[in-house]
Scaffold this motif. Structure first.
Motif, PDB file in Angstrom:
ATOM      1  N   LEU A 261      38.645  40.908  50.503  1.00  0.00           N
ATOM      2  CA  LEU A 261      39.815  41.794  50.484  1.00  0.00           C
ATOM      3  C   LEU A 261      40.757  41.616  49.279  1.00  0.00           C
ATOM      4  O   LEU A 261      41.054  42.596  48.588  1.00  0.00           O
ATOM      5  CB  LEU A 261      40.579  41.666  51.806  1.00  0.00           C
ATOM      6  CG  LEU A 261      41.691  42.678  52.026  1.00  0.00           C
ATOM      7  CD1 LEU A 261      41.124  44.039  52.388  1.00  0.00           C
ATOM      8  CD2 LEU A 261      42.637  42.208  53.126  1.00  0.00           C
TER       9      LEU A 261
ATOM     10  N   ILE B 278      40.663  41.604  59.672  1.00  0.00           N
ATOM     11  CA  ILE B 278      40.405  43.002  60.059  1.00  0.00           C
ATOM     12  C   ILE B 278      39.118  43.021  60.879  1.00  0.00           C
ATOM     13  O   ILE B 278      38.030  42.758  60.364  1.00  0.00           O
ATOM     14  CB  ILE B 278      40.302  43.907  58.810  1.00  0.00           C
ATOM     15  CG1 ILE B 278      41.614  43.845  58.011  1.00  0.00           C
ATOM     16  CG2 ILE B 278      39.990  45.343  59.215  1.00  0.00           C
ATOM     17  CD1 ILE B 278      41.582  44.581  56.689  1.00  0.00           C
TER      18      ILE B 278
ATOM     19  N   ARG C  37      39.617  33.656  52.722  1.00  0.00           N
ATOM     20  CA  ARG C  37      40.265  34.833  52.160  1.00  0.00           C
ATOM     21  C   ARG C  37      41.468  34.429  51.305  1.00  0.00           C
ATOM     22  O   ARG C  37      41.720  35.009  50.250  1.00  0.00           O
ATOM     23  CB  ARG C  37      40.724  35.758  53.290  1.00  0.00           C
ATOM     24  CG  ARG C  37      41.441  37.008  52.801  1.00  0.00           C
ATOM     25  CD  ARG C  37      41.870  37.896  53.951  1.00  0.00           C
ATOM     26  NE  ARG C  37      42.784  37.205  54.856  1.00  0.00           N
ATOM     27  CZ  ARG C  37      43.226  37.717  55.993  1.00  0.00           C
ATOM     28  NH1 ARG C  37      42.816  38.906  56.397  1.00  0.00           N
ATOM     29  NH2 ARG C  37      44.053  37.041  56.762  1.00  0.00           N
ATOM     30  N   ALA C  38      42.205  33.409  51.786  1.00  0.00           N
ATOM     31  CA  ALA C  38      43.407  32.987  51.048  1.00  0.00           C
ATOM     32  C   ALA C  38      43.047  32.358  49.701  1.00  0.00           C
ATOM     33  O   ALA C  38      43.815  32.453  48.749  1.00  0.00           O
ATOM     34  CB  ALA C  38      44.216  32.008  51.894  1.00  0.00           C
TER      35      ALA C  38
ATOM     36  N   TYR D 222      41.715  44.508  45.185  1.00  0.00           N
ATOM     37  CA  TYR D 222      42.879  45.028  44.479  1.00  0.00           C
ATOM     38  C   TYR D 222      43.004  44.411  43.085  1.00  0.00           C
ATOM     39  O   TYR D 222      44.069  44.358  42.505  1.00  0.00           O
ATOM     40  CB  TYR D 222      44.135  44.796  45.332  1.00  0.00           C
ATOM     41  CG  TYR D 222      43.950  45.397  46.710  1.00  0.00           C
ATOM     42  CD1 TYR D 222      43.819  46.774  46.861  1.00  0.00           C
ATOM     43  CD2 TYR D 222      43.822  44.604  47.841  1.00  0.00           C
ATOM     44  CE1 TYR D 222      43.591  47.336  48.101  1.00  0.00           C
ATOM     45  CE2 TYR D 222      43.592  45.153  49.086  1.00  0.00           C
ATOM     46  CZ  TYR D 222      43.477  46.527  49.214  1.00  0.00           C
ATOM     47  OH  TYR D 222      43.246  47.088  50.437  1.00  0.00           O
TER      48      TYR D 222
END
Lengths: 405, 228
Positions: B106, B95, B154-155, B110
């Motif tokens: 990110l 992003i 991120r992964a 969640y």
């Protein structure tokens, strides 16, 4: 929001300007039509500014229209039984006078003593005139504070001093705090008892120079007063001469709004003026608000389309559709709230500036909180609709498609 | 770890029906590094998307860690993806409006993770890919190789068991591609992370444990180079 400064600016600009204009318009409306100083009883007062005699016989279309004569008022309005009080005052006139070394243009009015009972003027000095003043044929006047300051000098007491109006020397017996000229029934710089008006007493016609205010005991009495007056009007004999033979007299007592606006904008006599005006105003406000709303929907849609890849990424890494919709709801509501706050601050600043600017002397504009809150809620709804629907649609998009952008 | 059984994917429009995946059955063992090759349009990415639960098969069954993925709600599926799977895309999919650190955080947004913990884990992930000095940068300020390393960070930040990489070196020059491959190999050997990688590069494929080839939506061959 910070990330897309231009979008944020456009949205905020649209929301805050729309709200601000609505708030200011309603504020002006309240200023003109609301019951404010000194007409605190306006909601239980009926007004008559004019009567109309008409001759429509034999294809004639002649009419005589204007304020009422003293004899008419004394005979047919003062004698009404339902009102608590009936007062009259002349339509405002201007006069030039010289005081304190300068030329002054003043508005003056002739009134009866009851005028001071129906209105609630604040007397800074002295007192109003009364029936004894009139019986004793005294030449007196009540003036407002601006006139006092201009004519006699700032900070000088005016009581007992003389002011010259229309070549007549009048002793000042009272000084009131002035009111804006938009309060047409009561606003003036100089108030004189009606016996000083030389022309009208001899006038036997129905038309003359005076307007009427009838105060009801309660709001519920308003229709009764109107009915009684309508009944009286039907039986008034209409004077005829060689040139004008009226058969109809149109005369009624109306609430302030109807008596002022009806003649100007919506000349109808079926009593639905206010309803029509509100419908018109609501339609206007809705139309007015729909423009930025549509604009906002557009911006939001393109912005969300632009963010489809972001939506895809967020979903791939674990955001559910509901989480994403909430994200957009919060973003939009925040934006609207900020826009609303900006609108309130700007309106407040404008009103404060306007009130002290002397563009309308004695202006006392204020924010109508009811309208401000309704407009605010509406814009939140628009914001939600414009943001959430496309966001919801996007959040339903398969991740693979969203990722493609 | 991952099991596909008789997977079929058909794309339908009003007039045309395209069979993208035809009866694919595949087992991926825990800790395995598997590569998928095949010509463009043969269904590699579709297969990877189905493995990653980003797309649904028309028929067939997916099992991940002994759980049959069927009838999951959007919320449950999102949560499952969030905990079990990490993605690396050819075009990075960062992003651009968020700084590197926020991009890496990110997946943790969640989950029930405090912002302090998020920061800590994201910093660790960035250290692993050698980018801890670029945390405050924005993706547009980075080179392709750096972007892909952010995407890897991120992964892995959520410690998933499975990483799906869709041509992770496809947009990079060979030196950069080599670096990225080393990071993936390191993840696979040190952390025992299962990796499935789509690639066009035979050399890269040969560095993995096993290579399967896809042609016209069907599995055509399988080469075992090493064992996991």
């Amino acid at each position: 929001m910070r990330r897309r400064k231009f979008f944020t600016f456009i949205s905020l600009f649209g929301i805050s300007m729309t709200l601000m204009i609505l708030i200011l318009l309603t504020s002006f409306y309240e200023h003109i039509f609301g019951g404010k100083y000194p007409e605190v009883y306006r909601d239980r007062t009926l007004f008559a500014t004019m009567i109309e005699e008409a001759d429509t016989s034999n294809g004639n279309n002649a009419m005589r229209r204007g304020p009422m004569s003293l004899s008419y008022i004394n005979k047919y309005v003062k004698t009404l039984e339902t009102p608590e009080k009936v007062a009259f005052s002349s339509s405002p006139n201007t006069v030039n006078t010289y005081g304190n070394g300068k030329k002054l243009k003043l508005f003056f009015k002739y009134t009866d003593p009851v005028f001071w009972e129906i209105t609630q003027f604040e007397f800074l000095e002295g007192k109003p005139f009364n029936q004894q003043t009139i019986d004793a044929n005294e030449a007196v006047a009540v003036i407002n504070n601006d006139t006092r300051d201009d004519y006699f000098g700032k900070g000088v007491s005016a009581i007992g001093k003389t002011i010259e109006i229309n070549g007549q020397d009048l002793r000042v017996i009272g000084v009131v705090r002035g009111c804006p000229i938009t309060r047409m029934m009561v606003s003036a710089d100089v108030y004189m008892p009606y016996h000083l008006q030389k022309r009208d007493p001899a006038n036997t016609q129905l038309n003359g120079e005076y307007m009427v205010m009838a105060l009801a005991k309660s709001k519920a009495d308003l229709p009764r007063i109107q009915a009684e007056y309508n009944d009286v009007v039907k039986r008034i004999p209409l004077p005829k001469d060689d040139f004008f033979k009226p058969q109809v007299l149109n005369a009624s007592l109306k609430p302030y709004f109807e008596s002022m606006a009806a003649d100007t904008f919506f000349n109808n006599s079926d009593g639905s003026t206010r309803a029509r005006f509100y419908l018109f105003a609501a339609a206007f406000a809705l139309l007015f608000m729909s423009l930025p709303a549509i604009n906002l929907v557009n911006i939001n849609i393109s912005r969300i389309l632009e963010r489809s890849s972001e939506i895809g990424i967020r979903k791939a890494f674990g955001a559910s559709s509901r989480t994403l919709v909430w994200q957009f709801i919060i973003e939009n509501v925040m934006l609207t709230i900020i826009g609303g706050i900006i609108a309130l601050v700007l309106s407040g600043a404008f009103i404060a500036w306007f009130n002290q600017s002397d563009l309308i002397p004695y202006a006392d504009l204020a924010i109508n909180w009811k309208v401000a809150i309704i407009a605010f809620v509406l814009s939140v709804v628009f914001g939600l609709m414009s943001g959430v629907f496309p966001a919801w649609r996007m959040s339903k998009l398969p991740v693979v498609d969203a990722l493609k952008g | 770890m991952l099991s596909l059984s008789q997977i079929e994917k058909i794309y339908r429009t009003d007039t045309v029906e395209t069979l993208a995946l035809n009866n694919i059955s595949l087992e991926v063992a825990k800790g395995e590094f598997l590569s998928i090759m095949g010509p463009s349009g043969c269904g590699k990415s579709t297969l990877l998307n189905i493995m990653g639960l980003l797309d649904e098969p028309t028929s067939g069954q997916i099992t991940i860690e002994n759980q049959v993925i069927h009838g999951y709600s959007d919320k449950a599926l999102s949560q499952f993806r969030n905990e079990k799977i990490g993605f690396i895309f050819q075009s990075y999919h960062l992003i651009n409006d968020l700084p590197v650190l926020d991009n890496v955080e990110l997946p943790l947004l969640y989950r029930k993770v405090s912002s302090k913990e998020r920061r800590k884990l994201a910093t660790e992930a960035l250290e692993k890919v050698g980018l801890s000095n670029r945390m405050k940068h924005y993706p547009t300020q980075l080179s392709g190789g750096q972007k892909q390393r952010v995407a890897i960070a991120r992964a892995i930040v959520g410690r998933p068991d499975l990483i799906l990489a869709d041509e992770p070196t496809g947009n990079l020059d060979s030196a950069m591609g080599h670096e990225i491959m080393e990071i993936l190999e390191q993840l696979n050997t040190a952390d025992r992370t299962t990796i499935v990688m789509v690639t066009h590069d035979e050399g890269m494929a040969k560095r993995t444990h096993r290579l399967v080839r896809l042609f016209d939506g069907a599995l055509v061959s399988s080469n075992q180079f090493y064992t996991a």
